[in-house]
Design a protein around this motif. Sequence first.
Motif, PDB file in Angstrom:
ATOM      1  N   SER A 180      -5.628  -0.511 -10.073  1.00  0.00           N
ATOM      2  CA  SER A 180      -5.949  -0.641  -8.651  1.00  0.00           C
ATOM      3  C   SER A 180      -6.021   0.708  -7.952  1.00  0.00           C
ATOM      4  O   SER A 180      -6.191   0.768  -6.733  1.00  0.00           O
ATOM      5  CB  SER A 180      -4.905  -1.528  -7.956  1.00  0.00           C
ATOM      6  OG  SER A 180      -3.642  -0.877  -7.901  1.00  0.00           O
ATOM      7  N   THR A 181      -5.906   1.816  -8.722  1.00  0.00           N
ATOM      8  CA  THR A 181      -5.967   3.163  -8.158  1.00  0.00           C
ATOM      9  C   THR A 181      -7.284   3.827  -8.529  1.00  0.00           C
ATOM     10  O   THR A 181      -8.030   3.319  -9.378  1.00  0.00           O
ATOM     11  CB  THR A 181      -4.806   4.028  -8.693  1.00  0.00           C
ATOM     12  OG1 THR A 181      -5.072   4.397 -10.056  1.00  0.00           O
ATOM     13  CG2 THR A 181      -3.472   3.288  -8.591  1.00  0.00           C
ATOM     14  N   PRO A 182      -7.597   4.983  -7.921  1.00  0.00           N
ATOM     15  CA  PRO A 182      -8.836   5.672  -8.297  1.00  0.00           C
ATOM     16  C   PRO A 182      -8.851   6.152  -9.743  1.00  0.00           C
ATOM     17  O   PRO A 182      -9.919   6.360 -10.318  1.00  0.00           O
ATOM     18  CB  PRO A 182      -8.876   6.864  -7.331  1.00  0.00           C
ATOM     19  CG  PRO A 182      -8.026   6.468  -6.177  1.00  0.00           C
ATOM     20  CD  PRO A 182      -6.938   5.620  -6.759  1.00  0.00           C
ATOM     21  N   PRO A 197       2.466   4.529  -2.718  1.00  0.00           N
ATOM     22  CA  PRO A 197       1.778   5.378  -3.700  1.00  0.00           C
ATOM     23  C   PRO A 197       1.812   4.945  -5.151  1.00  0.00           C
ATOM     24  O   PRO A 197       0.801   5.034  -5.841  1.00  0.00           O
ATOM     25  CB  PRO A 197       2.487   6.734  -3.531  1.00  0.00           C
ATOM     26  CG  PRO A 197       3.005   6.717  -2.146  1.00  0.00           C
ATOM     27  CD  PRO A 197       3.408   5.301  -1.887  1.00  0.00           C
ATOM     28  N   PHE A 198       2.965   4.501  -5.670  1.00  0.00           N
ATOM     29  CA  PHE A 198       3.041   4.370  -7.126  1.00  0.00           C
ATOM     30  C   PHE A 198       4.094   3.350  -7.534  1.00  0.00           C
ATOM     31  O   PHE A 198       5.199   3.325  -7.000  1.00  0.00           O
ATOM     32  CB  PHE A 198       3.409   5.725  -7.748  1.00  0.00           C
ATOM     33  CG  PHE A 198       3.279   5.758  -9.244  1.00  0.00           C
ATOM     34  CD1 PHE A 198       2.053   5.973  -9.829  1.00  0.00           C
ATOM     35  CD2 PHE A 198       4.376   5.557 -10.054  1.00  0.00           C
ATOM     36  CE1 PHE A 198       1.912   5.991 -11.211  1.00  0.00           C
ATOM     37  CE2 PHE A 198       4.259   5.570 -11.431  1.00  0.00           C
ATOM     38  CZ  PHE A 198       3.022   5.783 -12.013  1.00  0.00           C
ATOM     39  N   PHE A 258      -1.092  -2.052 -12.368  1.00  0.00           N
ATOM     40  CA  PHE A 258      -1.065  -1.230 -11.159  1.00  0.00           C
ATOM     41  C   PHE A 258      -2.105  -0.120 -11.187  1.00  0.00           C
ATOM     42  O   PHE A 258      -2.884   0.027 -10.243  1.00  0.00           O
ATOM     43  CB  PHE A 258       0.322  -0.618 -10.929  1.00  0.00           C
ATOM     44  CG  PHE A 258       0.321   0.331  -9.751  1.00  0.00           C
ATOM     45  CD1 PHE A 258       0.213  -0.171  -8.459  1.00  0.00           C
ATOM     46  CD2 PHE A 258       0.361   1.702  -9.933  1.00  0.00           C
ATOM     47  CE1 PHE A 258       0.147   0.691  -7.370  1.00  0.00           C
ATOM     48  CE2 PHE A 258       0.302   2.572  -8.853  1.00  0.00           C
ATOM     49  CZ  PHE A 258       0.209   2.060  -7.564  1.00  0.00           C
ATOM     50  N   ILE A 259      -2.161   0.674 -12.259  1.00  0.00           N
ATOM     51  CA  ILE A 259      -3.079   1.811 -12.294  1.00  0.00           C
ATOM     52  C   ILE A 259      -4.529   1.350 -12.163  1.00  0.00           C
ATOM     53  O   ILE A 259      -5.379   2.067 -11.636  1.00  0.00           O
ATOM     54  CB  ILE A 259      -2.875   2.631 -13.584  1.00  0.00           C
ATOM     55  CG1 ILE A 259      -1.530   3.370 -13.512  1.00  0.00           C
ATOM     56  CG2 ILE A 259      -3.984   3.644 -13.779  1.00  0.00           C
ATOM     57  CD1 ILE A 259      -1.437   4.397 -12.405  1.00  0.00           C
ATOM     58  N   LEU A 280      -3.368  11.470  -8.408  1.00  0.00           N
ATOM     59  CA  LEU A 280      -4.152  10.329  -8.878  1.00  0.00           C
ATOM     60  C   LEU A 280      -5.546  10.404  -8.261  1.00  0.00           C
ATOM     61  O   LEU A 280      -5.740  10.051  -7.101  1.00  0.00           O
ATOM     62  CB  LEU A 280      -3.463   9.009  -8.505  1.00  0.00           C
ATOM     63  CG  LEU A 280      -2.090   8.753  -9.125  1.00  0.00           C
ATOM     64  CD1 LEU A 280      -1.566   7.390  -8.708  1.00  0.00           C
ATOM     65  CD2 LEU A 280      -2.139   8.858 -10.648  1.00  0.00           C
ATOM     66  N   ARG A 281      -6.487  10.914  -9.020  1.00  0.00           N
ATOM     67  CA  ARG A 281      -7.857  11.030  -8.542  1.00  0.00           C
ATOM     68  C   ARG A 281      -8.805  10.697  -9.684  1.00  0.00           C
ATOM     69  O   ARG A 281      -8.440  10.789 -10.858  1.00  0.00           O
ATOM     70  CB  ARG A 281      -8.130  12.426  -7.999  1.00  0.00           C
ATOM     71  CG  ARG A 281      -7.932  13.566  -8.997  1.00  0.00           C
ATOM     72  CD  ARG A 281      -8.056  14.926  -8.299  1.00  0.00           C
ATOM     73  NE  ARG A 281      -8.112  16.043  -9.249  1.00  0.00           N
ATOM     74  CZ  ARG A 281      -7.062  16.657  -9.747  1.00  0.00           C
ATOM     75  NH1 ARG A 281      -5.840  16.247  -9.415  1.00  0.00           N
ATOM     76  NH2 ARG A 281      -7.220  17.672 -10.585  1.00  0.00           N
ATOM     77  N   ARG A 293      -3.673  -6.033  -2.606  1.00  0.00           N
ATOM     78  CA  ARG A 293      -2.817  -5.168  -1.810  1.00  0.00           C
ATOM     79  C   ARG A 293      -2.563  -5.758  -0.423  1.00  0.00           C
ATOM     80  O   ARG A 293      -3.364  -6.519   0.100  1.00  0.00           O
ATOM     81  CB  ARG A 293      -3.430  -3.770  -1.685  1.00  0.00           C
ATOM     82  CG  ARG A 293      -3.395  -2.973  -3.000  1.00  0.00           C
ATOM     83  CD  ARG A 293      -3.985  -1.591  -2.831  1.00  0.00           C
ATOM     84  NE  ARG A 293      -3.820  -0.791  -4.042  1.00  0.00           N
ATOM     85  CZ  ARG A 293      -2.851   0.080  -4.235  1.00  0.00           C
ATOM     86  NH1 ARG A 293      -1.933   0.268  -3.290  1.00  0.00           N
ATOM     87  NH2 ARG A 293      -2.767   0.773  -5.358  1.00  0.00           N
ATOM     88  N   ASP A 351       0.839  -1.202   0.000  1.00  0.00           N
ATOM     89  CA  ASP A 351       0.000   0.000   0.000  1.00  0.00           C
ATOM     90  C   ASP A 351       0.876   1.254   0.000  1.00  0.00           C
ATOM     91  O   ASP A 351       0.852   2.063   0.919  1.00  0.00           O
ATOM     92  CB  ASP A 351      -0.956   0.003   1.193  1.00  0.00           C
ATOM     93  CG  ASP A 351      -0.227  -0.107   2.522  1.00  0.00           C
ATOM     94  OD1 ASP A 351       1.005  -0.324   2.524  1.00  0.00           O
ATOM     95  OD2 ASP A 351      -0.894   0.039   3.574  1.00  0.00           O
ATOM     96  N   ASN A 398      -8.655   4.904 -12.774  1.00  0.00           N
ATOM     97  CA  ASN A 398      -8.622   3.634 -13.504  1.00  0.00           C
ATOM     98  C   ASN A 398      -9.538   3.583 -14.716  1.00  0.00           C
ATOM     99  O   ASN A 398      -9.847   2.500 -15.222  1.00  0.00           O
ATOM    100  CB  ASN A 398      -8.970   2.487 -12.543  1.00  0.00           C
ATOM    101  CG  ASN A 398     -10.352   2.649 -11.926  1.00  0.00           C
ATOM    102  OD1 ASN A 398     -11.086   3.567 -12.261  1.00  0.00           O
ATOM    103  ND2 ASN A 398     -10.682   1.766 -10.992  1.00  0.00           N
TER     104      ASN A 398
END
Length: 443
Positions: free
Chosen positions: A156-158, A145-146, A153-154, A428-429, A170, A143, A160
């Motif tokens: 799994s981020t907001p 940031p990047f 990977f991306i 990343l939002r 994670r 967990d 996406n």
Amino acid sequence: MRDFTRSNAIQAALHDVVPGGAHTYARGSDQYPEQMAPILVRGAGARVWDCDGNEYVEYGMGLRSVTLGHGYAPVVEAVARAVADGVSFSRPTELELLAAQDFLELVPGADMVKFAKNGSDATTAAVRLARAATGRHTVAVCDQPFFSVDDWFIGSTPMNAGIPRTRTVRFRFNDLVSLADALEGHRVACVVMEQATALAEPAPGFLEGVRALCDRHGALLIFDEMITGFRWAAGGAQAVYGVRPDLSCWGKAMGNGFPLAALAGKREFMELGGLRTDADRVFLLSTTHGPETGALAAFRAVVHAYRTEDPVGRMEAAGRELSAGVNAVAAGLGIGEHLSVTGRPSCAVFRTADANGVPAQSYRTLFLQELLERGVLGQSFVTSAAHTAADIELTVEAARDAAAVYRTALEQGSVHGLLRGRPVAPALRARAEPRRLADRVAD
């Protein structure tokens, strides 16, 4: 007040021709106070100048890619000599062998290395190797940031949108139970993690426990050394903590700002991308510009500097002096619980909290705004070996004035009337709001 007229005009033009107005989300104008995002034209040491003629002490140093300072002469001279004889050819150069040998001497836990141009390519190649070696598909990421711009990977981020559902799970840093749960609940090909961050050191036995769990469950261990490499030590965090991964991924400071990344690892896995295997071949890394002579020459000059000087020691000394100075300023104003500098000295960050002690983007933006007005540019206090005593003194004095404004905001309970424009937003939002720009007016 500083003038940002030309910077603002160029930034507006960039938004018309480059999505997001920058080629890296962390460099975006939404990461800086509105109408105060300098467009830079040159740098020397730890100083930079923008197109409006403003001078700054810079921190962050090219997203941590510059450890020796901007325009560091030995690197520039090595690059100039190399590119004068050509940059890219149809066959390998001897420089590729020499650079690989230099790298493997620094990282004795690695048997082979392959160069590329960005960290995402290196980490994705590592994941591909792990999947081929294990016959599994799921990736367990810490967990942190990047790790990569790629889907695994991306997704799994907001941020996406446009990415199919990924097989990524994670686990929590310094929590072996959460990693064990991830490994036991899924057929995991690899574990991807940083060994440490600016704010988090590995607990005693944690990295050894990660290594043991990977071995027990047949997953490859991949260390991301993008930030820790050449900042924790020349040999990366694995040289500091002593745990050997199966594969490791490098970039950022390898070339003191020149674009270079690397995938390194144990021979048994790296050879899956070579010609000494009977297994199905892995399309590992095949880049036109990965072995270009300029970046490899820069890397070799960086290695020489780390062998003959002490860049890490200088970075850490500057970071300790800066942290102590700014924290003393905040304490003297009675706001040390709201504004503070923390983290590893060579990778320090500032914590900005509101009147209730809750981290707040609005207060962070106010601090950034006041630092910019006083000649300090940076989303952090990440230092380089080029930061001088004069640079630190200027920064502490700028922080003194900025902290006084910060205290006023705390006393009135908000940044209203002090912050010009909207607060910064996470890079990343899911949506452009809260820093969405107005639609472009047709020509």
